[in-house]
Design an enzyme around this catalytic site. Structure first.
Site, short mmCIF file in Angstrom:
data_model
loop_
_atom_site.label_atom_id
_atom_site.label_comp_id
_atom_site.label_asym_id
_atom_site.label_seq_id
_atom_site.Cartn_x
_atom_site.Cartn_y
_atom_site.Cartn_z
N ARG A 25 -15.06 -2.15 -3.49
CA ARG A 25 -15.42 -3.43 -2.24
C ARG A 25 -15.91 -2.88 -0.76
O ARG A 25 -15.58 -2.12 -0.50
CB ARG A 25 -13.74 -3.98 -2.56
CG ARG A 25 -13.24 -4.15 -4.14
CD ARG A 25 -12.16 -5.10 -3.44
NE ARG A 25 -11.05 -4.71 -2.93
CZ ARG A 25 -9.94 -5.65 -2.00
NH1 ARG A 25 -9.91 -7.46 -2.09
NH2 ARG A 25 -9.40 -4.75 -1.83
N ASP A 56 -8.37 -0.26 -4.76
CA ASP A 56 -8.07 0.77 -3.71
C ASP A 56 -8.52 1.81 -3.54
O ASP A 56 -7.21 2.56 -2.76
CB ASP A 56 -8.43 -0.11 -2.10
CG ASP A 56 -8.95 -1.81 -2.56
OD1 ASP A 56 -9.59 -1.95 -3.02
OD2 ASP A 56 -8.62 -2.05 -1.24
N GLN A 116 1.12 -1.25 -0.03
CA GLN A 116 0.40 -0.06 0.02
C GLN A 116 0.59 1.13 -0.10
O GLN A 116 2.10 1.45 0.86
CB GLN A 116 -1.16 -0.58 1.18
CG GLN A 116 -1.89 -1.15 1.27
CD GLN A 116 -1.70 -2.19 2.28
OE1 GLN A 116 -0.74 -2.49 1.98
NE2 GLN A 116 -2.17 -3.43 2.48
N GLN A 153 -1.89 1.30 -5.73
CA GLN A 153 -2.27 1.07 -4.87
C GLN A 153 -2.71 1.59 -3.57
O GLN A 153 -1.71 2.14 -2.95
CB GLN A 153 -2.35 -0.98 -3.90
CG GLN A 153 -3.02 -1.79 -3.40
CD GLN A 153 -2.38 -2.69 -2.04
OE1 GLN A 153 -1.42 -2.88 -3.15
NE2 GLN A 153 -2.91 -3.57 -1.48
N ASP A 154 -4.57 1.79 -3.11
CA ASP A 154 -3.86 3.01 -2.50
C ASP A 154 -3.91 4.17 -1.83
O ASP A 154 -3.00 4.98 -0.88
CB ASP A 154 -3.67 1.71 -0.74
CG ASP A 154 -4.52 1.12 -0.33
OD1 ASP A 154 -5.41 0.68 -1.31
OD2 ASP A 154 -4.52 0.74 1.28
#
Length: 360
Positions: free
Chosen positions: A277, A221, A177, A199-200
């Site tokens: 999600r 995400d 992340q 990611q993130d």
């Protein structure tokens, strides 16, 4: 009364339509009562957030520049550190063109800060931490990986890129992340900014937030957290060669008044992308008037591997367009919103914006 409220709560998360009265275990719940309850929950008039009182008139303007000059700070963090520990008036920090390689954090006591860049393609703040990077013998974690972290209320950023340069991780990699910006405070606005990562990317942690004409790029995400946030006229771009997810909203309780609303946005990129999600049991995300490219998976949403969340999440879309917007093959527990259901989510009233967004 308690039984009636419980019935209405369950119906709120299960009903796909307001066209007919709903039943639960053989008990009839009048459509009118359900509609009133939906209107109440959607209005946010019962908000737990305090009434916001912003300040817009600057009391101080300071400069950050890559070019040495009298009175200018060489880094953003040094400019922030020059302010009083407890700041109670609007401070404008202008940031000149250039790439500022630094990790920046604004403490909770320094309210009313505005960062004004020279243009998102010209003013860039970047770093490359990941969640598994060690510091003082411990991993940073997702929270600590942020290139830019805001912990103070009434923050405004305009015309700046916030970037985490950590490379796109392989599918299934752990600890990768890499947050570009974390906003952990109420009443923040981001205008014409870019958030670049994998990611993130954007940790929309807590508080009411407004994103206008922003570009947000990531893989998995890449907009996540438990904020109450409105994204308007934003470009959301996926960079993955496999499966990815645009949002991971973490609303954990039926009573939490949080969620993400995307209005008049566009979704593009590569790979196969879930709209969201269900990170939280009561995750809430709405897309309205949004163009969705063909990268959106037909099912649209993922329950985080927990089927019980299908009963409690609120995932919806309203008058969206593009090859990825077809609702026909969406999961049964998402919804195509009616005009009445969509209304609370498609204006700045969703974030009480009339209280704190004026002139921002």
């Amino acid at each position: 009364m308690a039984l009636k409220l419980l019935l209405l709560m369950v119906l709120f998360v299960n009903a796909n339509s307001l066209s007919v009265p709903e039943t639960l275990n053989g008990l009839l719940v009048p459509e009118e009562d359900y509609s009133k309850w939906l209107k109440h929950m959607g209005s946010f008039k019962h908000s737990l957030f305090q009434k916001a009182k912003n300040k817009f008139k600057p009391c101080l303007t300071i400069e950050v520049s890559k070019k040495p000059r009298s009175g200018a700070f060489p880094t953003v963090q040094k400019a922030i550190n020059s302010l009083p520990v407890i700041n109670n008036c609007r401070v404008v920090i202008t940031i000149g063109a250039g790439t500022y390689r630094e990790k920046v954090e604004i403490p909770a006591t320094m309210a009313y800060i505005t960062l004004q860049g020279a243009g998102a393609d010209r003013t860039i703040i970047e770093w490359d931490d990941t969640a598994d990077r060690m510091e003082n013998g411990r991993p940073l974690g997702t929270f600590g990986s942020a290139t830019f972290a805001v912990n103070s209320p009434y923050f405004i950023a305009k015309d700046i890129t916030f970037k985490n340069k950590a490379p796109l991780p392989p599918s299934g990699a752990l600890g990768k992340q890499a947050v570009a910006l974390r906003i952990s405070a109420d009443t923040a606005a981001f205008i014409s900014c870019k958030f670049i990562g994998a990611q993130d990317t954007l940790y929309d942690h807590i508080g009411r937030h407004y994103f206008k004409k922003c570009y947000i790029e990531g893989s998995v995400d890449f907009i996540f957290g438990n904020g109450l946030s409105l994204y308007e006229d934003c470009h959301l771009h996926a960079v993955t060669n496999s499966f990815g997810a645009l949002t991971a909203q973490k609303r954990q309780s039926f009573l939490e008044e949080t969620g993400f609303s995307f209005v008049s946005c566009k979704v593009t990129g590569s790979g196969a992308l879930f709209l969201g999600r269900a990170w939280g049991n009561f995750s809430r995300v709405v897309f309205a008037y949004t163009f969705m490219d063909k990268i959106i998976t037909p099912r649209g949403w993922y329950d985080w591997g927990d089927k019980s969340r299908q009963m409690t999440v609120f995932f919806g879309q309203y008058k969206c367009s593009g090859p990825g917007a077809d609702f026909g093959r969406r999961v049964a527990w998402s919804r195509e919103l009616t005009d009445q259901q969509a209304k609370p989510f498609i204006s700045i009233g969703f974030i009480d914006g009339h209280e704190w967004l004026l002139n921002s």
